[in-house]
Design a protein around this motif. Structure first.
Motif, PDB file in Angstrom:
ATOM      1  N   PHE A  18       2.422   3.820 -20.187  1.00 32.81           N
ATOM      2  CA  PHE A  18       2.567   3.471 -18.780  1.00 32.81           C
ATOM      3  C   PHE A  18       1.618   4.280 -17.899  1.00 32.81           C
ATOM      4  O   PHE A  18       1.220   5.394 -18.241  1.00 32.81           O
ATOM      5  CB  PHE A  18       4.009   3.717 -18.326  1.00 32.81           C
ATOM      6  CG  PHE A  18       5.010   2.873 -19.051  1.00 32.81           C
ATOM      7  CD1 PHE A  18       5.223   1.557 -18.682  1.00 32.81           C
ATOM      8  CD2 PHE A  18       5.736   3.391 -20.118  1.00 32.81           C
ATOM      9  CE1 PHE A  18       6.142   0.761 -19.352  1.00 32.81           C
ATOM     10  CE2 PHE A  18       6.654   2.611 -20.788  1.00 32.81           C
ATOM     11  CZ  PHE A  18       6.868   1.295 -20.413  1.00 32.81           C
ATOM     12  N   LEU A  19       1.268   3.681 -16.775  1.00 35.47           N
ATOM     13  CA  LEU A  19       0.509   4.346 -15.729  1.00 35.47           C
ATOM     14  C   LEU A  19       1.279   4.219 -14.426  1.00 35.47           C
ATOM     15  O   LEU A  19       2.005   3.241 -14.217  1.00 35.47           O
ATOM     16  CB  LEU A  19      -0.878   3.707 -15.572  1.00 35.47           C
ATOM     17  CG  LEU A  19      -1.839   3.866 -16.750  1.00 35.47           C
ATOM     18  CD1 LEU A  19      -3.074   2.998 -16.533  1.00 35.47           C
ATOM     19  CD2 LEU A  19      -2.235   5.325 -16.954  1.00 35.47           C
ATOM     20  N   ASN A  20       1.131   5.192 -13.555  1.00 31.69           N
ATOM     21  CA  ASN A  20       1.812   5.156 -12.267  1.00 31.69           C
ATOM     22  C   ASN A  20       0.870   4.662 -11.173  1.00 31.69           C
ATOM     23  O   ASN A  20      -0.264   5.140 -11.064  1.00 31.69           O
ATOM     24  CB  ASN A  20       2.350   6.540 -11.901  1.00 31.69           C
ATOM     25  CG  ASN A  20       3.525   6.944 -12.767  1.00 31.69           C
ATOM     26  OD1 ASN A  20       4.243   6.099 -13.274  1.00 31.69           O
ATOM     27  ND2 ASN A  20       3.729   8.240 -12.948  1.00 31.69           N
ATOM     28  N   LYS A  21       1.368   3.712 -10.382  1.00 34.16           N
ATOM     29  CA  LYS A  21       0.598   3.163  -9.265  1.00 34.16           C
ATOM     30  C   LYS A  21       1.280   3.584  -7.963  1.00 34.16           C
ATOM     31  O   LYS A  21       2.466   3.356  -7.769  1.00 34.16           O
ATOM     32  CB  LYS A  21       0.549   1.635  -9.358  1.00 34.16           C
ATOM     33  CG  LYS A  21      -0.239   0.967  -8.253  1.00 34.16           C
ATOM     34  CD  LYS A  21      -0.087  -0.552  -8.294  1.00 34.16           C
ATOM     35  CE  LYS A  21      -0.746  -1.131  -9.521  1.00 34.16           C
ATOM     36  NZ  LYS A  21      -0.730  -2.633  -9.484  1.00 34.16           N
ATOM     37  N   TYR A  22       0.499   4.229  -7.081  1.00 26.86           N
ATOM     38  CA  TYR A  22       1.034   4.708  -5.804  1.00 26.86           C
ATOM     39  C   TYR A  22       0.362   3.931  -4.674  1.00 26.86           C
ATOM     40  O   TYR A  22      -0.866   3.971  -4.529  1.00 26.86           O
ATOM     41  CB  TYR A  22       0.751   6.202  -5.627  1.00 26.86           C
ATOM     42  CG  TYR A  22       1.284   7.066  -6.750  1.00 26.86           C
ATOM     43  CD1 TYR A  22       2.537   7.680  -6.672  1.00 26.86           C
ATOM     44  CD2 TYR A  22       0.523   7.296  -7.899  1.00 26.86           C
ATOM     45  CE1 TYR A  22       3.015   8.484  -7.692  1.00 26.86           C
ATOM     46  CE2 TYR A  22       0.994   8.097  -8.926  1.00 26.86           C
ATOM     47  CZ  TYR A  22       2.240   8.688  -8.817  1.00 26.86           C
ATOM     48  OH  TYR A  22       2.716   9.483  -9.848  1.00 26.86           O
ATOM     49  N   LYS A  23       1.175   3.240  -3.870  1.00 25.25           N
ATOM     50  CA  LYS A  23       0.651   2.459  -2.748  1.00 25.25           C
ATOM     51  C   LYS A  23       1.129   3.081  -1.438  1.00 25.25           C
ATOM     52  O   LYS A  23       2.315   3.325  -1.238  1.00 25.25           O
ATOM     53  CB  LYS A  23       1.127   1.017  -2.825  1.00 25.25           C
ATOM     54  CG  LYS A  23       0.583   0.131  -1.708  1.00 25.25           C
ATOM     55  CD  LYS A  23       1.024  -1.318  -1.887  1.00 25.25           C
ATOM     56  CE  LYS A  23       0.451  -2.207  -0.789  1.00 25.25           C
ATOM     57  NZ  LYS A  23       0.848  -3.620  -0.968  1.00 25.25           N
ATOM     58  N   ALA A  24       0.171   3.336  -0.549  1.00 22.63           N
ATOM     59  CA  ALA A  24       0.490   3.972   0.731  1.00 22.63           C
ATOM     60  C   ALA A  24       0.976   2.933   1.740  1.00 22.63           C
ATOM     61  O   ALA A  24       0.295   1.934   1.987  1.00 22.63           O
ATOM     62  CB  ALA A  24      -0.732   4.691   1.274  1.00 22.63           C
ATOM     63  N   LYS A  25       2.140   3.170   2.322  1.00 22.41           N
ATOM     64  CA  LYS A  25       2.651   2.309   3.395  1.00 22.41           C
ATOM     65  C   LYS A  25       2.168   2.784   4.757  1.00 22.41           C
ATOM     66  O   LYS A  25       2.136   2.011   5.715  1.00 22.41           O
ATOM     67  CB  LYS A  25       4.177   2.281   3.349  1.00 22.41           C
ATOM     68  CG  LYS A  25       4.735   1.572   2.127  1.00 22.41           C
ATOM     69  CD  LYS A  25       6.244   1.407   2.231  1.00 22.41           C
ATOM     70  CE  LYS A  25       6.784   0.582   1.084  1.00 22.41           C
ATOM     71  NZ  LYS A  25       8.256   0.384   1.201  1.00 22.41           N
TER      72      LYS A  25
ATOM     73  N   GLY B  96      -1.948   0.713   2.768  1.00 20.59           N
ATOM     74  CA  GLY B  96      -2.334  -0.366   1.866  1.00 20.59           C
ATOM     75  C   GLY B  96      -3.178   0.065   0.683  1.00 20.59           C
ATOM     76  O   GLY B  96      -3.343  -0.698  -0.274  1.00 20.59           O
ATOM     77  N   GLU B  97      -3.723   1.274   0.711  1.00 21.92           N
ATOM     78  CA  GLU B  97      -4.567   1.735  -0.391  1.00 21.92           C
ATOM     79  C   GLU B  97      -3.703   2.155  -1.591  1.00 21.92           C
ATOM     80  O   GLU B  97      -2.579   2.627  -1.431  1.00 21.92           O
ATOM     81  CB  GLU B  97      -5.465   2.885   0.049  1.00 21.92           C
ATOM     82  CG  GLU B  97      -6.565   2.449   0.997  1.00 21.92           C
ATOM     83  CD  GLU B  97      -7.533   3.558   1.328  1.00 21.92           C
ATOM     84  OE1 GLU B  97      -8.722   3.258   1.517  1.00 21.92           O
ATOM     85  OE2 GLU B  97      -7.107   4.736   1.410  1.00 21.92           O
ATOM     86  N   ILE B  98      -4.291   2.012  -2.790  1.00 25.42           N
ATOM     87  CA  ILE B  98      -3.561   2.263  -4.039  1.00 25.42           C
ATOM     88  C   ILE B  98      -4.346   3.236  -4.916  1.00 25.42           C
ATOM     89  O   ILE B  98      -5.566   3.102  -5.083  1.00 25.42           O
ATOM     90  CB  ILE B  98      -3.313   0.953  -4.804  1.00 25.42           C
ATOM     91  CG1 ILE B  98      -2.351   0.050  -4.018  1.00 25.42           C
ATOM     92  CG2 ILE B  98      -2.765   1.213  -6.205  1.00 25.42           C
ATOM     93  CD1 ILE B  98      -2.198  -1.341  -4.614  1.00 25.42           C
ATOM     94  N   ILE B  99      -3.640   4.182  -5.503  1.00 22.27           N
ATOM     95  CA  ILE B  99      -4.226   5.118  -6.453  1.00 22.27           C
ATOM     96  C   ILE B  99      -3.438   5.026  -7.757  1.00 22.27           C
ATOM     97  O   ILE B  99      -2.213   4.930  -7.745  1.00 22.27           O
ATOM     98  CB  ILE B  99      -4.230   6.563  -5.901  1.00 22.27           C
ATOM     99  CG1 ILE B  99      -4.899   7.532  -6.891  1.00 22.27           C
ATOM    100  CG2 ILE B  99      -2.829   7.048  -5.578  1.00 22.27           C
ATOM    101  CD1 ILE B  99      -6.388   7.479  -6.881  1.00 22.27           C
ATOM    102  N   ILE B 100      -4.156   5.033  -8.886  1.00 21.28           N
ATOM    103  CA  ILE B 100      -3.544   5.025 -10.215  1.00 21.28           C
ATOM    104  C   ILE B 100      -3.578   6.434 -10.774  1.00 21.28           C
ATOM    105  O   ILE B 100      -4.632   7.088 -10.761  1.00 21.28           O
ATOM    106  CB  ILE B 100      -4.284   4.073 -11.176  1.00 21.28           C
ATOM    107  CG1 ILE B 100      -4.446   2.687 -10.549  1.00 21.28           C
ATOM    108  CG2 ILE B 100      -3.562   3.998 -12.510  1.00 21.28           C
ATOM    109  CD1 ILE B 100      -3.164   1.962 -10.290  1.00 21.28           C
ATOM    110  N   GLY B 101      -2.435   6.916 -11.285  1.00 22.02           N
ATOM    111  CA  GLY B 101      -2.377   8.278 -11.790  1.00 22.02           C
ATOM    112  C   GLY B 101      -1.808   8.364 -13.193  1.00 22.02           C
ATOM    113  O   GLY B 101      -0.971   7.542 -13.592  1.00 22.02           O
ATOM    114  N   GLU B 102      -2.261   9.359 -13.938  1.00 18.38           N
ATOM    115  CA  GLU B 102      -1.714   9.645 -15.257  1.00 18.38           C
ATOM    116  C   GLU B 102      -0.262  10.098 -15.119  1.00 18.38           C
ATOM    117  O   GLU B 102       0.049  10.944 -14.270  1.00 18.38           O
ATOM    118  CB  GLU B 102      -2.555  10.750 -15.920  1.00 18.38           C
ATOM    119  CG  GLU B 102      -2.012  11.321 -17.197  1.00 18.38           C
ATOM    120  CD  GLU B 102      -2.152  10.391 -18.390  1.00 18.38           C
ATOM    121  OE1 GLU B 102      -1.748  10.808 -19.492  1.00 18.38           O
ATOM    122  OE2 GLU B 102      -2.655   9.271 -18.237  1.00 18.38           O
ATOM    123  N   PRO B 103       0.667   9.556 -15.904  1.00 20.67           N
ATOM    124  CA  PRO B 103       2.067   9.985 -15.815  1.00 20.67           C
ATOM    125  C   PRO B 103       2.214  11.491 -16.023  1.00 20.67           C
ATOM    126  O   PRO B 103       1.591  12.073 -16.911  1.00 20.67           O
ATOM    127  CB  PRO B 103       2.741   9.210 -16.959  1.00 20.67           C
ATOM    128  CG  PRO B 103       1.896   8.007 -17.141  1.00 20.67           C
ATOM    129  CD  PRO B 103       0.490   8.455 -16.875  1.00 20.67           C
TER     130      PRO B 103
END
Length: 224
Positions: free
Chosen positions: A62-69, A21-28
């Motif tokens: 744009f920015l990339n959002k990564y959500k852990a399942k 459920g945690e989310i990290i935002i990363g530079e493309p």
């Protein structure tokens, strides 16, 4: 969420361990590796803010959002050879446009224009404004170190060496010395900082490095 920086120094890499459920935002373009089950979403974070980042801050729209399942790990590395530092943000920090790497979702990314003086000087000083709460990973060109300014303590830094600084720090951008210093002395803009607050500095100057690379390129004399 856990941030760890490996290979501190010239070629640092950031590892982020995420719980479900945690989310990290990363530079493309900064992602290096992923393991586990991560859902990826690319977004602007708001069209107007995205356009400001792109045209003023030099960042991607744009920015990339990564959500852990499930339990996952992702790593990021900056474009430039240099170091990575982690800021536990609780408020606002200003960041030079090339130094954003990754952040927790609770941090808002915007752009700040520092004035027409720097815009017309030929060495722009546009800033990213990051506000909120959470961990923020910043990167540098060369090594990175920080200074904690006391109340009314002052320091002058070349704009090419500034990475980030707290909102509590007052600053003003100016040319270095007079006409001769600017044109013939190899100096451009500097920033006068007055505390209190923390400043992050990089040991190498990216604009000057680019100028040096260009100076090595063969010149077109027009002759055949």
């Amino acid at each position: 969420m856990n941030f760890n920086v490996n290979f501190k120094g010239s070629y640092s890499i950031l590892f982020v361990d995420l719980e479900p459920g945690e989310i990290i935002i990363g530079e493309p373009g900064a992602m290096v590796t992923m393991s586990g089950d991560l859902e990826i979403e690319t977004s602007t974070g708001g069209v107007f803010k995205a356009l400001k980042r792109a045209f003023l801050g030099g960042e991607h729209i744009f920015l990339n959002k990564y959500k852990a399942k499930n339990k996952s790990r992702i790593s990021f590395a900056p474009k430039l050879p240099g170091d990575i530092d982690i800021i536990d943000l609780n408020g606002t920090v200003y960041l030079q446009s090339t130094s954003f790497l990754a952040s927790e979702e609770g941090i808002n990314l915007d752009t700040k224009f520092t004035g027409f003086k720097s815009f017309f000087s030929g060495e722009g000083f546009f800033l990213l404004k990051l506000s909120g709460y959470g961990k923020l990973a910043i990167s540098s060109f060369g090594a990175i170190f920080s200074l904690e300014l006391k109340e009314d303590e002052k320091i002058t830094i070349d704009t090419g060496h500034v990475v980030a600084f707290d909102e509590s720090v007052n600053y003003s951008v100016r040319t270095f010395g007079g006409f001769k210093s600017t044109i013939f002395g190899g100096e451009g803009l500097v920033v006068d900082f007055i505390g209190p607050g923390k400043i992050y500095i990089q040991t190498r100057n990216y604009p000057e490095y680019i100028k040096w690379i260009k100076s090595l390129s063969p010149k077109d004399t027009g002759s055949r």
